[in-house]
Design a protein around this motif. Structure first.
Motif, short mmCIF file in Angstrom:
data_model
loop_
_atom_site.label_atom_id
_atom_site.label_comp_id
_atom_site.label_asym_id
_atom_site.label_seq_id
_atom_site.Cartn_x
_atom_site.Cartn_y
_atom_site.Cartn_z
N CYS A 109 0.90 -1.18 0.00
CA CYS A 109 0.00 0.00 0.00
C CYS A 109 0.92 1.21 0.00
N ALA A 110 1.48 1.54 -1.16
CA ALA A 110 2.71 2.35 -1.18
C ALA A 110 2.53 3.84 -1.41
N ALA A 111 1.41 4.27 -1.99
CA ALA A 111 1.31 5.68 -2.40
C ALA A 111 1.11 6.59 -1.18
N PRO A 112 1.76 7.75 -1.16
CA PRO A 112 2.57 8.38 -2.23
C PRO A 112 4.06 8.05 -2.19
N GLY A 113 4.50 7.09 -1.36
CA GLY A 113 5.88 6.65 -1.49
C GLY A 113 6.80 6.92 -0.31
N GLY A 114 6.24 7.31 0.83
CA GLY A 114 7.09 7.56 2.01
C GLY A 114 7.92 6.33 2.37
N LYS A 115 7.24 5.19 2.53
CA LYS A 115 7.98 3.98 2.94
C LYS A 115 8.82 3.47 1.78
N ASP A 133 -0.08 0.20 -5.33
CA ASP A 133 -1.22 0.85 -4.67
C ASP A 133 -2.47 0.62 -5.52
N ARG A 138 -3.50 7.87 -6.88
CA ARG A 138 -2.39 7.99 -5.92
C ARG A 138 -1.09 7.38 -6.43
N PRO A 161 -4.19 -6.68 -4.18
CA PRO A 161 -3.25 -7.65 -3.63
C PRO A 161 -3.51 -9.06 -4.15
N ASP A 178 1.52 -0.82 4.89
CA ASP A 178 1.18 0.42 5.59
C ASP A 178 -0.30 0.61 5.28
C1 LIG Z 1 -1.57 4.84 4.72
S1 LIG Z 1 -1.66 4.98 2.99
C2 LIG Z 1 -0.05 4.52 2.47
C3 LIG Z 1 1.02 5.55 2.69
C4 LIG Z 1 2.35 5.14 2.09
N1 LIG Z 1 2.77 3.83 2.55
C5 LIG Z 1 3.46 6.13 2.37
O1 LIG Z 1 4.27 5.89 3.26
O2 LIG Z 1 3.52 7.16 1.67
C6 LIG Z 1 -2.61 3.60 2.53
C7 LIG Z 1 -2.67 3.35 1.04
O3 LIG Z 1 -3.32 2.10 0.83
C8 LIG Z 1 -3.97 2.14 -0.41
N2 LIG Z 1 -4.94 1.01 -0.43
C9 LIG Z 1 -6.19 0.94 0.06
N3 LIG Z 1 -6.71 -0.29 -0.12
C10 LIG Z 1 -5.76 -1.03 -0.75
C11 LIG Z 1 -5.68 -2.36 -1.22
N4 LIG Z 1 -6.70 -3.21 -1.06
N5 LIG Z 1 -4.55 -2.76 -1.83
C12 LIG Z 1 -3.50 -1.92 -2.01
N6 LIG Z 1 -3.52 -0.64 -1.58
C13 LIG Z 1 -4.62 -0.20 -0.95
C14 LIG Z 1 -4.57 3.53 -0.46
O4 LIG Z 1 -4.83 3.93 -1.78
C15 LIG Z 1 -3.47 4.36 0.22
O5 LIG Z 1 -2.64 4.96 -0.74
#
Ligand SMILES: C[S@@+](CC[C@H](N)C(=O)[O-])C[C@H]1O[C@@H](n2cnc3c(N)ncnc32)[C@H](O)[C@@H]1O
Length: 465
Positions: A109-115, A133, A138, A161, A178
């Motif tokens: 769940c990578a967007a916007p890419g912090g981790k 993502d 995003r 996933p 995340d």
């Molecule tokens: C907390 S944010 C992630 C922040 C990101 N890891 C960062 O550090 O910038 C959660 C993300 O999960 C994505 N998301 C929601 N449901 C998802 C799914 N079933 N599979 C993959 N990504 C999902 C959302 O679009 C969102 O961008």
């Protein structure tokens, strides 16, 4: 700040005597953080060069607090991808999962890419990072942030996933989840979250998280590690979610996370209304909570999980297709003119094409056919009318010391800002592509013609006054 009454009630019930200190933290100003991009320079170099008030974030070696008035997003070094602006607690998941250069890592769940940017720096250009993502919107800033950071061994997908799991088998050594969550920990950073809390019901989030965790478990190699994190306090999404995961997946263990002053242990007593077994309680006590009244950062929850056993499933194998001769020729011409050494020497990968686009793809990836792949590795550029046109991602992934023709501006040079705004510059020089830099750090391309440098800085990246 005004907190939702129901949230206050829940937290009062959970925290008892501690609730007052917790609520008081919402009256304090929020903390600002940035993370040095060690793919481009060292922390020591950064500390000497950056004119900000920097203080170390205790849990992330490359992380620093800055003052709001420093405005690091308005410094030209931001455009060179020399740091990432990130809320300090949000640096904890990427810092606490052990990563070795060469690992195959999935950021699900990578967007916007912090981790992802943090993990990419820890991989040091070796191994593979798949950043995924589900949101098509995003994914765009995710790609931009990885390019800005100069990440060369990154793949970006826009998938569920479940569809990823069908392709990857048990390919990954490490997975970061995340998770989407009710965001209670971000109320101070982003007051908009207070409004969305009412609609992003905790129950809805727990269902999504459960599915994401189950699919991630399928893609992890036996022996591999998975880090689950949320930015919420709700036990249903934290200890409760992990307790249920462990019951469904008995071949997973909770690993200890190195404790940093201020980190608190997870709270097994909040996991379920029913009494848990002693062994489950012990496992949940290895999870970690970051509280805004104990650390200089917002609320977070972390659980590091190891797959102790399980079947290995192969990934779908890739059939390498030969490269079109013309594309290769045009690219090699560009490479001879611009680079001091072959690009493949800078990355363990191989050249691949998609239509007119050329990439270096990390070795050992499965066939990604049928998946929505937004970025297939290091994007080098495009073949246009029998010429090779280099990409912004190529510029950002290069070290200027490997490039024959560069134009470098100092931070104070007024031509630097004009370049970042997209203007053509009056500069004399040899004809051809030039890597434009601030000091020694690439910003983008320019094309030298008679007395002018044509600006190839992408419109979407331009400096806005
Ligand atoms: C907390 S944010 C992630 C922040 C990101 N890891 C960062 O550090 O910038 C959660 C993300 O999960 C994505 N998301 C929601 N449901 C998802 C799914 N079933 N599979 C993959 N990504 C999902 C959302 O679009 C969102 O961008």
């Amino acid at each position: 700040m005004a907190l939702p009454p129901l949230f206050k009630e829940r937290m009062q019930h959970l925290l008892g005597n501690e609730a007052q200190a917790f609520f008081q933290s919402y009256e304090q100003p929020r903390h600002y953080g940035l993370r040095i991009n060690t793919l481009k320079w060292t922390v020591e170099e950064a500390l000497q060069a950056l004119p900000f008030h920097l203080e170390p974030v205790p849990w992330a070696k490359e992380g620093f607090y800055f003052h709001e008035a420093d405005r690091p997003a308005k410094h030209p070094y931001y455009h060179a991808g020399l740091y990432y602006i990130q809320e300090p607690s949000a640096m904890a998941p990427g810092a606490m999962i052990p990563i070795e250069p060469g690992d195959k890592v999935l950021d699900l769940c990578a967007a916007p890419g912090g981790k992802s940017t943090q993990i990419a720096a820890r991989l040091k250009g070796k191994g593979v990072l798949v950043s995924n993502d589900i949101s098509a919107e995003r994914v765009k800033p995710l790609v931009k942030n990885l390019e800005l950071f100069g990440v060369r061994n990154g793949i970006v997908t826009n998938e569920t996933p479940e569809r990823l799991a069908a392709v990857f088998g048990t390919y990954f050594d490490k997975i970061v989840i995340d998770a989407p969550c009710s965001g209670e920990g971000m109320f101070r950073k982003n007051p908009e979250m207070v409004k969305s809390w009412e609609t992003h019901h905790i129950e809805m989030c727990t269902v999504m998280q459960r599915d994401i965790l189950d699919q991630a478990a399928r893609m992890l190699k036996p022996g591999g590690l998975m880090l689950y994190s949320t930015c919420t306090f709700a036990p249903e999404e934290n200890e409760g979610q992990i307790a249920q995961f462990l019951s469904r997946h008995p071949h997973f263990e909770v690993e200890e996370i190195s404790m940093v002053p201020g980190f608190q242990l997870g709270r097994p007593e909040w996991a379920s209304e029913e009494e848990l077994s002693e062994s489950m309680k012990q496992k949940l006590r290895r999870t970690v909570r970051l509280w805004p009244h104990h650390v200089r950062g917002e609320g977070h929850f972390l659980a590091l999980l190891r797959k102790t056993d399980g079947e290995e499933k192969p990934c779908r194998e890739e059939q390498a297709a030969p490269l079109p001769e013309r594309t290769l020729q045009n690219f090699r011409e560009f490479e001879r003119e611009v680079c001091l050494k072959p690009l493949e020497e800078m990355l363990e990968g191989r050249l691949v094409t998609f239509k007119q686009h050329l990439y270096v793809k990390p070795e050992g990836l499965p066939s990604l056919q049928g998946l929505k792949v937004v970025k297939s590795g290091w994007y080098l550029g495009e073949l246009k009318k029998n010429r090779f046109e280099p990409s912004q991602a190529l510029a950002m992934g290069l070290d200027s010391r490997d490039v024959a023709q560069t134009v470098s501006f100092s931070v104070e040079d007024e031509a630097l800002l004009r370049y970042l705004k997209g203007e053509t510059l009056n500069i004399q020089g040899e004809k051809g592509w030039k890597l434009v830099c601030v000091d020694r750090f690439p910003l983008g391309w320019g094309k030298q013609l008679h007395g002018i440098l044509k600006n190839a800085y992408p419109p979407a990246w331009r400096w806005l006054a």
